[in-house]
Design a protein around this motif. Structure first.
Motif, PDB file in Angstrom:
ATOM      1  N   VAL A  74       0.442  -1.374   0.261  1.00  0.00           N
ATOM      2  CA  VAL A  74       0.348  -0.227   0.240  1.00  0.00           C
ATOM      3  C   VAL A  74       0.649   1.215   0.190  1.00  0.00           C
ATOM      4  O   VAL A  74       0.318   2.298  -0.354  1.00  0.00           O
ATOM      5  N   PHE A  76       3.007   3.730  -0.966  1.00  0.00           N
ATOM      6  CA  PHE A  76       2.752   5.036  -2.676  1.00  0.00           C
ATOM      7  C   PHE A  76       4.580   4.174  -3.332  1.00  0.00           C
ATOM      8  O   PHE A  76       3.933   3.526  -4.413  1.00  0.00           O
ATOM      9  N   SER A  79       4.725   1.067  -4.672  1.00  0.00           N
ATOM     10  CA  SER A  79       4.142   0.353  -5.821  1.00  0.00           C
ATOM     11  C   SER A  79       4.396   1.099  -7.087  1.00  0.00           C
ATOM     12  O   SER A  79       4.705   0.493  -8.156  1.00  0.00           O
ATOM     13  N   GLU A 228      -0.869   8.085  10.096  1.00  0.00           N
ATOM     14  CA  GLU A 228      -1.678  10.131  10.435  1.00  0.00           C
ATOM     15  C   GLU A 228      -1.393   9.840  12.219  1.00  0.00           C
ATOM     16  O   GLU A 228      -1.650  11.053  12.441  1.00  0.00           O
ATOM     17  N   ILE A 255       2.569  10.438   4.633  1.00  0.00           N
ATOM     18  CA  ILE A 255       1.236  10.607   5.815  1.00  0.00           C
ATOM     19  C   ILE A 255       2.056  10.848   7.273  1.00  0.00           C
ATOM     20  O   ILE A 255       1.180  11.589   7.762  1.00  0.00           O
ATOM     21  N   ALA A 258       0.927  15.010   6.366  1.00  0.00           N
ATOM     22  CA  ALA A 258      -0.300  15.033   6.638  1.00  0.00           C
ATOM     23  C   ALA A 258      -0.767  15.128   7.908  1.00  0.00           C
ATOM     24  O   ALA A 258      -1.579  15.617   8.694  1.00  0.00           O
ATOM     25  N   TRP A 283       3.813  10.782  -2.074  1.00  0.00           N
ATOM     26  CA  TRP A 283       2.688  10.309  -2.306  1.00  0.00           C
ATOM     27  C   TRP A 283       1.782  10.925  -3.235  1.00  0.00           C
ATOM     28  O   TRP A 283       1.197  12.268  -3.749  1.00  0.00           O
ATOM     29  N   GLN A 284       0.248   9.700  -3.512  1.00  0.00           N
ATOM     30  CA  GLN A 284      -0.516  10.331  -4.528  1.00  0.00           C
ATOM     31  C   GLN A 284      -1.073  11.182  -3.618  1.00  0.00           C
ATOM     32  O   GLN A 284      -1.338  12.630  -4.890  1.00  0.00           O
ATOM     33  N   PHE A 285      -1.262  11.633  -3.484  1.00  0.00           N
ATOM     34  CA  PHE A 285      -2.593  12.090  -2.384  1.00  0.00           C
ATOM     35  C   PHE A 285      -1.280  13.720  -2.075  1.00  0.00           C
ATOM     36  O   PHE A 285      -2.711  14.407  -2.263  1.00  0.00           O
ATOM     37  N   SER A 287      -0.328  15.697  -3.626  1.00  0.00           N
ATOM     38  CA  SER A 287      -0.958  17.499  -4.694  1.00  0.00           C
ATOM     39  C   SER A 287      -2.387  17.553  -4.052  1.00  0.00           C
ATOM     40  O   SER A 287      -2.810  19.247  -4.558  1.00  0.00           O
ATOM     41  N   MET A 288      -2.850  16.365  -3.081  1.00  0.00           N
ATOM     42  CA  MET A 288      -3.706  17.273  -3.064  1.00  0.00           C
ATOM     43  C   MET A 288      -5.334  17.620  -2.098  1.00  0.00           C
ATOM     44  O   MET A 288      -6.308  17.904  -1.552  1.00  0.00           O
ATOM     45  N   ILE A 289      -3.929  17.328  -1.043  1.00  0.00           N
ATOM     46  CA  ILE A 289      -4.354  18.124   0.055  1.00  0.00           C
ATOM     47  C   ILE A 289      -4.373  18.944   0.622  1.00  0.00           C
ATOM     48  O   ILE A 289      -3.922  20.133  -0.181  1.00  0.00           O
ATOM     49  N   ASP A 290      -4.472  20.196   1.457  1.00  0.00           N
ATOM     50  CA  ASP A 290      -4.765  21.669   1.867  1.00  0.00           C
ATOM     51  C   ASP A 290      -3.953  22.169   2.697  1.00  0.00           C
ATOM     52  O   ASP A 290      -3.798  21.306   4.226  1.00  0.00           O
TER      53      ASP A 290
ATOM     54  N   VAL B  73      -1.818  -2.883  -7.226  1.00  0.00           N
ATOM     55  CA  VAL B  73      -1.407  -2.880  -5.982  1.00  0.00           C
ATOM     56  C   VAL B  73      -1.490  -1.809  -5.195  1.00  0.00           C
ATOM     57  O   VAL B  73      -2.400  -1.773  -4.281  1.00  0.00           O
ATOM     58  N   VAL B  74      -1.775  -0.550  -6.048  1.00  0.00           N
ATOM     59  CA  VAL B  74      -1.301   0.658  -5.338  1.00  0.00           C
ATOM     60  C   VAL B  74      -2.698   0.785  -5.454  1.00  0.00           C
ATOM     61  O   VAL B  74      -3.094   2.172  -4.520  1.00  0.00           O
ATOM     62  N   PHE B  76      -5.745   1.902  -3.344  1.00  0.00           N
ATOM     63  CA  PHE B  76      -6.042   1.330  -1.683  1.00  0.00           C
ATOM     64  C   PHE B  76      -6.946   0.133  -1.550  1.00  0.00           C
ATOM     65  O   PHE B  76      -6.530  -0.982  -0.100  1.00  0.00           O
ATOM     66  N   SER B  79      -5.460  -3.032  -1.450  1.00  0.00           N
ATOM     67  CA  SER B  79      -4.327  -2.942  -0.792  1.00  0.00           C
ATOM     68  C   SER B  79      -4.768  -3.592   0.482  1.00  0.00           C
ATOM     69  O   SER B  79      -5.245  -4.670   1.722  1.00  0.00           O
ATOM     70  N   GLU B 228      -6.494  10.883 -12.352  1.00  0.00           N
ATOM     71  CA  GLU B 228      -6.563  11.954 -11.629  1.00  0.00           C
ATOM     72  C   GLU B 228      -7.201  13.036 -13.252  1.00  0.00           C
ATOM     73  O   GLU B 228      -7.971  14.033 -12.933  1.00  0.00           O
ATOM     74  N   ILE B 262     -10.861  19.254  -8.101  1.00  0.00           N
ATOM     75  CA  ILE B 262      -9.567  20.693  -8.580  1.00  0.00           C
ATOM     76  C   ILE B 262      -9.988  21.309 -10.180  1.00  0.00           C
ATOM     77  O   ILE B 262      -9.822  22.850  -9.884  1.00  0.00           O
ATOM     78  N   PHE B 285      -6.661   9.292   0.765  1.00  0.00           N
ATOM     79  CA  PHE B 285      -6.161  10.046   1.394  1.00  0.00           C
ATOM     80  C   PHE B 285      -7.649  11.220   1.084  1.00  0.00           C
ATOM     81  O   PHE B 285      -7.423  12.592   1.354  1.00  0.00           O
ATOM     82  N   MET B 288      -7.808  13.750   4.288  1.00  0.00           N
ATOM     83  CA  MET B 288      -7.003  14.473   3.682  1.00  0.00           C
ATOM     84  C   MET B 288      -7.302  15.421   2.458  1.00  0.00           C
ATOM     85  O   MET B 288      -6.448  17.032   2.754  1.00  0.00           O
ATOM     86  N   ILE B 289      -8.194  15.530   1.344  1.00  0.00           N
ATOM     87  CA  ILE B 289      -7.799  16.572   0.891  1.00  0.00           C
ATOM     88  C   ILE B 289      -8.847  17.296   1.333  1.00  0.00           C
ATOM     89  O   ILE B 289      -9.508  17.676   1.648  1.00  0.00           O
ATOM     90  N   ASP B 290      -9.363  18.148   0.335  1.00  0.00           N
ATOM     91  CA  ASP B 290      -9.818  19.744   0.611  1.00  0.00           C
ATOM     92  C   ASP B 290     -11.158  20.270  -0.571  1.00  0.00           C
ATOM     93  O   ASP B 290     -10.404  20.293  -1.708  1.00  0.00           O
TER      94      ASP B 290
END
Lengths: 344, 344
Positions: A74, A76, A79, A228, A255, A258, A283-285, A287-290, B73-74, B76, B79, B228, B262, B285, B288-290
């Motif tokens: 899991v 990133f 993977s 986290e 993580i 975050a 990690w993939q996420f 760029s997407m968090i705030d 596998v990546v 989520f 996994s 994405e 986005i 994630f 955790m995003i906005d």
């Protein structure tokens, strides 16, 4: 019976158990009592029973399969490594099987046995957090079994390794925080038994030193699980004293970063205005968090490609005159996003 | 030479190639020309060469290893399934090896061969997006090889399956959007050849119907790659007409939802005030995003546990009087976060 020629049958007969029990005890499978495992292993040692050697010598042809032993699918980073491995393996006519250890030594040991009994041609390994004794890998190497370590370099002689320049990655991340005017930079560190944790901490400390900043031991906090929720708690504690708290965090991975960001925002602090944050691994996420998280990107795909090329060389190259391949160390790349960017 | 007893050697001799070439051609490995593969397979068919049957009948003892064939596998969701599989497998003395197909049929086929030649006791399968012909699985089943399908149910008779009630999950997600006052709900759908995509779309359409809303074909857009960037582009297109655009999105999975978010933010629209968004799968994630993303949580761990219990039953239960286990369908859970919550 000559030494070295004992069979599972001999061991089973002597201990009055089934051959299946002996086989599973030797492979450290669950479902067999520790007492039985101990007895079986002691006798196997005494009789010089060598399952690997036998299995290996029995192998007549290549299986065109390589194995990959990784801590967690899991993650990133791992993977992306797997993608690189598969790219090179498939292009060369090899299939790939994966085993994850969940960072557990016992699973790592039984993975090695599973892989061997499945007649793979070679193995790529990133060992578990728990592993401090590398004798199960040493045994393989003594049998000339092709093995390449990636990301985590074991404390063994003559290993072939593909690693990342984590020292430089951590140095770059910390220097970037300094360049943005942060002066009280804390480090949420990785498990101390991993060399990568050590190198990242060293890179962080060197960047502080070069900037004339002194590191504070109480601002370097180990995050053993890397979850986290764990780093949330740690950051809450780290920032609770309003008059004496960090103004930036360099985290062991994204993580962890975050979790700390959630705590920092919960405390009413602004990112990046009040506190800057940089993570690790991209990690993939991230760029997407705030706000989007700055991070150190590791070349996972390239690690997988390089490690597999080395392994295939080792598998192919067992003729006289063959030389062990050289280690490879790859560079990281700093990805700057909003979480650490307060100087326009 | 009797039919059914042809060996790789026979095939190699007749075609004047090496046995290694024949073996690799039969396993669909890369590095062998299509022309050679075709010739080898035709002759193997003509001579009724059956590698699987031979390998299976040769097997004298259990390997205590099960295989898992998964698309990626990546992802989520997969996994978490793997964690459930490993939990039950290890508790019962089994090891687990994984092969990922990257959603490719060719890799799926060669994975089956790899698994069989590695003498595993049974296999758990979630087949690839490309797979529409299931004969490679049918062959295994004809040999009484234990196999359980999870998440994606194949178009074959007498399979054992562990699936999720995706219809209900999609229905719940869409009904929730309706309850929040959204009336123009678009659907970013999954690849149309997967049954799960179909069921999710049906659940979405039924919820619209029950609410007296009419679905618009141009607001149901297939996202084949699920990336994405792809859903970003699709959402940009979907929202470009200011006078006639959706006010909510139900997405096939969270990555697709994140890409659309986005785009929506880029267009100056507010989430959830102007546009509500619900995803699927509850990726790590998503909280955790906005803003944090509402989503449909699938019981991945439980799927893995259930599928493994069924598989171990099949492995253990090959005595007379043994009955095939029943299929299992598990429920989803709607996780409501800020991205779809505009009614206080």
């Amino acid at each position: 019976m000559k030494l070295g020629q004992a069979t599972i049958k001999d061991i089973a007969k002597e201990l009055n158990v089934s051959t299946s029990t002996v086989s599973r005890a030797l492979k450290d499978y669950p479902g067999i009592s520790d007492e039985t495992k101990r007895k079986v292993k002691e006798l196997a040692d005494r009789l010089n029973y060598r399952p690997n050697a036998v299995a290996l010598s029995l192998r007549k042809s290549k299986s065109f399969t390589i194995g990959v032993i990784i801590p967690e699918v899991v993650h990133f980073f791992f993977s992306t490594v797997i993608s690189g491995v598969e790219e090179v393996a498939h292009a060369n006519g090899y299939n790939v099987i994966l085993v994850q250890t969940n960072e557990k030594l016992s699973r790592e040991k039984s993975s090695i046995e599973t892989m061997l009994s499945n007649q793979i041609d070679g193995v790529l390994v990133s060992y578990s957090r728990e592993t401090t004794d590398f004798s199960h890998f040493k045994k393989l190497m003594d049998l000339d079994f092709p093995i390449v370590f990636f990301d985590r370099k074991p404390d063994l002689e003559n290993t072939v390794n593909v690693t990342v320049n984590d020292y430089q990655g951590a140095y770059d991340a910390t220097r970037h925080l300094v360049s943005q005017g942060y002066v009280k930079i804390a480090h949420l560190a990785g498990p101390s038994n991993l060399a990568i944790s050590k190198r990242r901490k060293e890179g962080y400390l060197k960047a502080l030193e070069d900037a004339g900043l002194s590191g504070r031991p109480d601002w370097i906090v180990e995050c053993p699980s890397g979850s986290e929720s764990e780093s949330y708690q740690i950051a809450m504690e780290l920032f609770k004293d309003k008059t004496d708290r960090p103004d930036a965090i360099f985290a062991h991975h994204d993580i962890v970063a975050a979790g700390a960001m959630i705590a920092i925002k919960k405390l009413g602090l602004k990112i990046p205005e009040d506190v800057g944050v940089v993570g690790y691994s991209n990690w993939q996420f991230s760029s997407m968090i705030d706000p989007p998280l700055s991070t150190v990107s590791q070349p996972g795909f390239s690690i997988g490609e390089n490690a597999t090329h080395l392994l295939l060389d080792m598998i192919a190259g067992k003729e006289p005159g063959y030389q062990r391949p050289q280690d490879v160390m790859l560079d990281t790349e700093l990805v700057i996003r909003k979480s650490s960017l307060r100087v326009p």
